[in-house]
Write an enzyme that holds these catalytic residues in place. Sequence first.
Site, short mmCIF file in Angstrom:
data_model
loop_
_atom_site.label_atom_id
_atom_site.label_comp_id
_atom_site.label_asym_id
_atom_site.label_seq_id
_atom_site.Cartn_x
_atom_site.Cartn_y
_atom_site.Cartn_z
N LYS A 78 4.78 -0.12 9.14
CA LYS A 78 4.37 1.80 8.29
C LYS A 78 4.33 2.56 9.27
O LYS A 78 4.94 3.76 9.54
CB LYS A 78 3.86 1.73 6.89
CG LYS A 78 4.77 0.87 5.60
CD LYS A 78 4.02 1.32 4.47
CE LYS A 78 3.43 -0.20 4.77
NZ LYS A 78 2.54 -0.73 3.14
N ARG B 223 6.10 -13.27 8.99
CA ARG B 223 6.66 -12.08 8.98
C ARG B 223 8.17 -11.81 8.41
O ARG B 223 8.75 -12.80 10.08
CB ARG B 223 6.14 -11.41 9.56
CG ARG B 223 5.14 -10.31 9.51
CD ARG B 223 3.76 -9.64 10.84
NE ARG B 223 5.19 -8.33 10.66
CZ ARG B 223 4.09 -7.30 9.78
NH1 ARG B 223 3.37 -7.40 8.69
NH2 ARG B 223 4.75 -6.38 9.56
N GLU C 289 1.16 -1.34 0.49
CA GLU C 289 0.00 0.12 -0.18
C GLU C 289 0.87 1.27 -0.05
O GLU C 289 1.89 1.30 0.91
CB GLU C 289 -0.95 0.26 1.41
CG GLU C 289 -1.74 1.08 1.22
CD GLU C 289 -2.41 1.37 2.47
OE1 GLU C 289 -2.50 0.21 3.85
OE2 GLU C 289 -3.43 2.61 3.04
P1 ATP Z 1 3.44 -1.77 7.68
O1 ATP Z 1 2.51 -2.71 8.70
O2 ATP Z 1 4.64 -2.22 7.51
O3 ATP Z 1 2.10 -1.39 6.73
P2 ATP Z 1 1.45 -3.77 6.13
O4 ATP Z 1 1.84 -5.44 5.30
O5 ATP Z 1 0.75 -3.27 6.10
O6 ATP Z 1 3.28 -3.56 6.93
P3 ATP Z 1 1.61 -3.47 3.02
O7 ATP Z 1 2.42 -2.44 2.05
O8 ATP Z 1 0.19 -3.89 3.31
O9 ATP Z 1 2.02 -3.42 4.44
O10 ATP Z 1 2.85 -4.72 2.36
C1 ATP Z 1 2.92 -5.57 1.63
C2 ATP Z 1 3.62 -6.71 1.70
O11 ATP Z 1 4.26 -6.67 2.21
C3 ATP Z 1 2.93 -7.44 1.91
O12 ATP Z 1 1.93 -9.15 1.76
C4 ATP Z 1 2.78 -7.73 3.45
O13 ATP Z 1 2.98 -9.23 4.04
C5 ATP Z 1 4.09 -7.77 2.86
N1 ATP Z 1 5.23 -7.07 4.11
C6 ATP Z 1 5.01 -6.65 5.09
N2 ATP Z 1 5.19 -6.24 5.93
C7 ATP Z 1 6.20 -7.47 6.31
C8 ATP Z 1 6.89 -8.21 7.40
N3 ATP Z 1 7.59 -7.93 8.33
N4 ATP Z 1 8.21 -9.80 6.75
C9 ATP Z 1 6.86 -9.16 5.45
N5 ATP Z 1 6.62 -9.14 4.60
C10 ATP Z 1 5.64 -8.44 5.20
MG MG Z 2 -1.24 -3.62 4.44
#
Ligand code: ATP
Ligand code: MG
Length: 799
Positions: free
Chosen positions: A289, A279, A53
């Site tokens: 984020k 993760r 996102e």
């Molecule tokens: P954040 O909580 O940091 O915003 P998010 O999962 O909401 O992380 P996204 O932009 O939706 O952020 O993530 C894009 C992709 O990266 C998703 O498929 C998510 O599962 C993966 N991802 C996010 N954080 C991790 C992590 N710590 N380890 C592995 N994959 C991750």
């Molecule tokens: Mg997300």
Amino acid sequence: MSTTSEPGASPSPKGPADASTASSTPSNFIREIIEEDLRTGRRDRVVTRFPPEPNGYLHIGHAKAICLNFGMAREFGGVCHLRLDDTNPTTEDIEFVEAIQRDVRWLGFDWAEKKFHASDYYEQIYEFTEALILRGKAYVCSLSEEDTRKYRGTISEAGTPSPYRERTVEENLDLLRRMRKGEFPDGAHVVRAKIDMANPNMKLRDPPIVRIRHAHHFRTGDTWCIYPLYDFAHALSDWIEGITHSLCTLEFENNRELYDWFLEALELGNRPKQYEFARLNLTYMLMSKRKLLQLVEKKFVSGWDDPRMWTIAGLRRRGYTPEAVRNLCERVGVAKTNSVVDVALLDHVVREDLSPRSPRVMCVLNPLKVVIESWAEGEVEQLDAPYWPADIGKEGSRKVPLSREIYIERDDFMENPPKDWHRLAPGGEVRLRHGYVIRCTAVEKDETTGEIVALRCTHDPASRGGGGRKVKGTIHWVSVAHAQEVEVRLYDRLFAVEQPGVAEDITTELNSNSLVVVRGRAEPSLAEAKAGEHVQFERLGFFFVDPVDSRDGAPIFNRTVALKDSWSKQSASAGKAATEAATGASSSTATSEKGSKSESKSAEAKAGTPKGTAPKASAELSPEAQAVRDKHGITPEEARILTGDLDLLALFEAAVAAHPSPKGVAKWVVNEVRRELKGGSAKALPFTGAALGELVALVEAGTLSAPLGKEVLAELVREGGSPKAIVDKRGLTQISDSGAVETAVDAVLGENADAVARYRAGNQNVLGALVGLVMKRTGGKANPKLVNELLRKRLDSAG
Ligand code: ATP
Ligand code: MG
């Protein structure tokens, strides 16, 4: 110096999935699934996607998802799409879209022309929404947010159907179309999937799929005032793009059922399948984020690319390399249980990667003047100084001027040294790197403060460049007349605590020494250092010429990583910490090579194989694993894990002997038992395999719900005992026997005649309350789905 790694530099041709590394690549369960799909013809190609996102910069956790998605596609000759998941207009921005692309490229991956936005599909998603309504599988709900929450129920209580659930198709369509036209304010209506308000999986309790948001979208502008919600948009985007393997993190496990439901309800063919992996979490970092945004907004850091941030942009600016980050991801592996990786592993891979690409140079961070009295005034000798230690095997050297006055590191002198001191002391000797042995003959002090201001020394002319004799220590130095004053930024961990994010006030967890800026005295060759170059300051660490603030002739050096892990020492002796952190000088080693070697050894020992990751193995199953797999019909991944730990295997075999359901037992051993072991040995567990078999049997028979089963396992791990006894003692038996639940239902209906009457008069809201009463009566142990069914049956049968 010729080694650069500039932001946006083209990726090394040797990608992470390069064939030459395949043999050393640990396998993972995703790879096995893909292999199997291709082998059996279930799929004829691999299409993955990385779907961030655009509401912030990518962090090192995302790097894992990037490496996995792009890596699998590359390995199997498929493609990986970059999909900007932009369904939330209020938090997203083009700045983030650009940063994301820069970072994915820097990591060495390429989406070719396959860059998409979820917003590309708004029209299609809208049509799918109408289609669901036409099939009677979605409705427009007009409950307030608060009521929606109330109606949703809880884990132990079924939800209550919305009073709008039975709107006609015509009414729903009309409302949706007017929602789209902008006739209603935010929150007035929402489209919900019509699934099951009593489903034990809360995600299936009529989740919202389209909402009203009168907000400007950075791409579609004001075209839309309704936006699809994540689960809906995600499943459909995957399908539209022809994704085959939709890889996401474990927290989406419960969303999988919903993902499948959408595709099924719309009768879409060629469906993608979702798989979840753990993760990446690292100590001292927060992988969110939202939290990173806080750090930026509250100005705890200078921006998203502050070198203390574990954003890809921050790591890049600090001097980490894409190779090191990919290497970390590879070593951590792809597991199905979450774990926290020791940041020492990251430091380790970074040092490993930087060592062969960082020429060794000299810079004094905390200078102390030394006058070599035996050296002729005005005489300068240009010493030949190789850039590389012999074991790196690289050519190249520069001239380093030596004159009568030099700077050495203040820490390299002690007036009253301990016995094992190898550096300079009154009357003692030390070698100047690439130069002569000097002996300290006198110490000059400030008369009023008593502070040491200079040392007087003599040198041994016969000892140049290692000639003549051996002394214990070698120290770095810089000629005073030739020294270049440079800014050096000494970075340390932003958080002082291993697991930040626990304290309410994040500031209490910050490390107040995370950035120390000093004026260093560098050897002349460094004046020309260019932005994006890596160097090693001998004995101090790896440094990177800051690509943002450096100017020609005025390089600024960021410390990427110290040679030694000063962190563990710091926590051990907090007092000395500040100065040590500031100079980065190691307290006991006097030569760089010794320093870096002992460092990497200890980091390796400490980091080892992070807990919870799949053991290293080639893609082929070992004969033992194959045998276990054949015998029990379990998955290759399970077989691999079990045969990788003989104690675990013994536990598994004993459990299967007691309860012959190897597939079920394997899931419990591989996921739950390993989670509870937290890296410890299965041998030390206080319960037998037979007890574990009994537990699995209870869950499989429906006597015990899966969540309660995990609780029982936790108690078994703590105290041993028998699962049946624990269930009895704590009264955990799930009541799925309809006779027993019926009794409770009848009792509740009998006691609440007026509620029954209201329900029959058309007030469906009452159902939730009644479910709650039945659950209460059974101590929360009734199977909620069954309670719902029975209640409905009774209530709907004519009174
Ligand atoms: P954040 O909580 O940091 O915003 P998010 O999962 O909401 O992380 P996204 O932009 O939706 O952020 O993530 C894009 C992709 O990266 C998703 O498929 C998510 O599962 C993966 N991802 C996010 N954080 C991790 C992590 N710590 N380890 C592995 N994959 C991750
Ligand atoms: Mg997300």
